[in-house]
Design a protein around this motif. Sequence first.
Motif, PDB file in Angstrom:
ATOM      1  N   VAL A  16       0.837  -1.206   0.000  1.00 16.89           N
ATOM      2  CA  VAL A  16       0.000   0.000   0.000  1.00 16.89           C
ATOM      3  C   VAL A  16       0.867   1.251   0.000  1.00 16.89           C
ATOM      4  O   VAL A  16       0.592   2.211  -0.707  1.00 16.89           O
ATOM      5  N   GLU A  37     -15.137   1.680   3.959  1.00 18.12           N
ATOM      6  CA  GLU A  37     -14.110   2.232   3.070  1.00 18.12           C
ATOM      7  C   GLU A  37     -13.331   1.104   2.431  1.00 18.12           C
ATOM      8  O   GLU A  37     -12.507   0.456   3.063  1.00 18.12           O
ATOM      9  N   ARG A  48       0.227   6.866  -7.993  1.00 20.44           N
ATOM     10  CA  ARG A  48      -1.015   7.502  -7.570  1.00 20.44           C
ATOM     11  C   ARG A  48      -0.821   9.020  -7.518  1.00 20.44           C
ATOM     12  O   ARG A  48       0.285   9.512  -7.653  1.00 20.44           O
ATOM     13  N   ILE A  83     -11.323   0.825  -1.084  1.00 19.78           N
ATOM     14  CA  ILE A  83     -10.929   1.509  -2.320  1.00 19.78           C
ATOM     15  C   ILE A  83     -10.327   0.442  -3.224  1.00 19.78           C
ATOM     16  O   ILE A  83      -9.118   0.200  -3.218  1.00 19.78           O
ATOM     17  N   ARG A 101      -0.070  13.252   0.397  1.00 21.24           N
ATOM     18  CA  ARG A 101      -1.507  13.469   0.584  1.00 21.24           C
ATOM     19  C   ARG A 101      -1.788  14.758   1.354  1.00 21.24           C
ATOM     20  O   ARG A 101      -2.882  15.319   1.273  1.00 21.24           O
ATOM     21  N   ASP A 114      -7.464  11.168   0.769  1.00 18.71           N
ATOM     22  CA  ASP A 114      -6.485  10.232   0.223  1.00 18.71           C
ATOM     23  C   ASP A 114      -6.113  10.597  -1.212  1.00 18.71           C
ATOM     24  O   ASP A 114      -6.749  11.431  -1.851  1.00 18.71           O
ATOM     25  N   ASP A 115      -5.094   9.900  -1.683  1.00 18.94           N
ATOM     26  CA  ASP A 115      -4.649  10.005  -3.061  1.00 18.94           C
ATOM     27  C   ASP A 115      -5.696   9.406  -3.999  1.00 18.94           C
ATOM     28  O   ASP A 115      -6.627   8.728  -3.558  1.00 18.94           O
TER      29      ASP A 115
HETATM   30  C1  GLC Z   1      -5.133   2.186  -0.927  1.00 20.53           C
HETATM   31  C2  GLC Z   1      -5.897   1.400   0.042  1.00 20.53           C
HETATM   32  C3  GLC Z   1      -6.722   2.295   0.889  1.00 20.53           C
HETATM   33  C4  GLC Z   1      -5.834   3.356   1.475  1.00 20.53           C
HETATM   34  C5  GLC Z   1      -5.134   4.105   0.448  1.00 20.53           C
HETATM   35  C6  GLC Z   1      -4.205   5.099   1.077  1.00 20.53           C
HETATM   36  O1  GLC Z   1      -5.984   2.744  -1.862  1.00 20.53           O
HETATM   37  O2  GLC Z   1      -6.728   0.463  -0.591  1.00 20.53           O
HETATM   38  O3  GLC Z   1      -7.342   1.576   1.877  1.00 20.53           O
HETATM   39  O4  GLC Z   1      -6.543   4.286   2.174  1.00 20.53           O
HETATM   40  O5  GLC Z   1      -4.411   3.209  -0.321  1.00 20.53           O
HETATM   41  O6  GLC Z   1      -3.484   5.744   0.117  1.00 20.53           O
END
Ligand code: GLC
Length: 628
Positions: free
Chosen positions: A209, A310, A434, A312, A505, A381-382
């Motif tokens: 991550v 949450e 990202r 993502i 971020r 977040d990004d």
């Molecule tokens: C990724 C993860 C998410 C987290 C994020 C932070 O997308 O899936 O849970 O919050 O990274 O950058």
Amino acid sequence: MPRTPSTADDDIFDLRLNRSAPDLWPMLDALYGQRNDYDAFKAALLKSLRKAWKDRAPDLKRLDLIRDLEPDWFQRADMAGYVFYIDRFAGTLPKVLEKLDYLDDLGVNYVHFMPCLKPRPGDSDGGYSVMDYRAINPAYGKMADFEAVTAELRQRGISVCIDLVLNHTAKEHAWAKKAAKGDPKYQDYYLMFDTPDLPKRYEETLVEVFPDNAPGNFTHYPDFGKWVWTTFNEHQWDLNWANPQVFLEIVEIMLFLANRGVDVLRLDAVAFMWKRMGTRCQSEPEVHMILQALRACSRIAAPAVLHLEEAIVAPAEMLPYLGRGRHDGKEGNLAYHNSLMVQFWSSLATRDTRLMTHVMATHFPDRLTNATYATYIRCHDDIGWAVTDEDAGALNLSGPAHRAFLSDFYDGTFPGSFARGTLFQENPATGDKRISGSFASLAGLEKALAEGDATGREQALQRILMGHALIAAFGGIPLIYMGDELALLNDYGYRDVPEHAHDSRWVHRPRMDWEAAASRHTGDTDASRIFTGVQHILARRRATPALHAAHATQILHCDTPGIFAFRRAAPTGALVCLFNFTESWQHIPEGWLRAQGATRLHDELSDAAVQVHHGNIALPPHARVWIS
Ligand code: GLC
Ligand code: GLC
């Protein structure tokens, strides 16, 4: 205030227990039923649920009843949220109350206080590294302040959302400290290994991550001789959800917070909660069993409370968080519509909505049971480019090339880009890059201002308004991210803050600009144009019952690649929503609109009749219309 629970009160608990028992026990049987401490665990859980109910204040119990009677309260068109850090927005918790006129003026009735429980000292991943779930971050106030604030907001009809991190605690949490001292009971709360062998085997299929600053998913602590599972940062220790004690502890915390007046619990990083060798350890079936069981516990002891999950992740993986298959209607009430957000940015960059239309139409059902989306354009977040190779391929695009294009476009290096963003967690091994950046900076305002480009500036403002009109109409609770309503630009100051410098971020986590806010009605500054524009969008949303989240959202294929279109199928008539993702004028045949059910030809957003020009309607650059 002492409270003697009445028989009626006990009765209500039992009735709600009966209602949710079929949602709860089968999940727990499957997760923990094989263990010899299972019966003791079930008895303890029941005791905790009863106690939490007994401790619940009368006004919260009244709210429970109201929401049982009006279960669609969160799906209505009058819902709109605002997301902020308490310190960056107001300073402290009590000072939030001084800003209620501002929230009222904007037209929101839901606030998400970004992580506000007691974090570890120093870098706490923006508060997501929690050392005490029963205390408020001392920089913001005390638990008594929190209760006073939630009580006041409840009076005013404003719901409060807070984060509850389920995947990990800070390594400074009392459980972690005991585990580090060697207590086996607490070592079993986490995922700890005596040798690196298993961690190495897990790593073969895990993703990273935070590859930049926290590579790998395990941390070796020589002082107590363990390899600890740390998906995110070193200081965030993953919890062992295979241990029912963890489930019990979290239920108690969840209901403790519910009883302090929380309306929505944002369950953080839920995808990672269950580990299975040979997988990415994300979105495993057990995750959904745990989340359904947690939801059942809230419904029994604090039914006013909703769960926002949450996750993502890619489109097909995200939907189950809103309850699919056997979990239908029983899991998250809300989940972030990450794909809508990603596709918004993708279409803005390509000026082509075909991928967006494909993804939205292919992966998402037109309605959900007891659930809806949290729609958003930016958050803390990004942005990760969650576009799968298959979806890209369906449009004859290469997945890797399209994702690389989006990163290059939004960090501003792609020729002709209007955006000013910052890379986040570039991973050379996977090619993954990202992006961080504020809505306004990513939409072109920062660059246009720097270059004195009046046309670019106008386009940026129109993009921001179009994005807000999109999330207000799609279906779900639109979440406005603090600062976006004033077109705040990137804040590069984080680079001088040692705890933040490694984490881009922070570029889009500015301090509130109260000066800009003060002049929000004074005329044509960028801030006031966006503020009044967003205010207008939310006011029109409230006035448009067809936007109720229970009405189907049907993606429409219109033949103009620059336009994204969907129909909200309300029983009172269709609402056709159109968004022009280009800098050019576009036209749509009147006949096509009528065929979609928009026969009144009234734009509910501008509240004006739609002009027809010889059988066509004209859509200016970045137009957004909601045609009934
Ligand atoms: C990724 C993860 C998410 C987290 C994020 C932070 O997308 O899936 O849970 O919050 O990274 O950058
Ligand atoms: C969530 C948060 C993110 C955080 C991560 C770890 O995805 O949104 O900010 O870094 O979880 O807690």
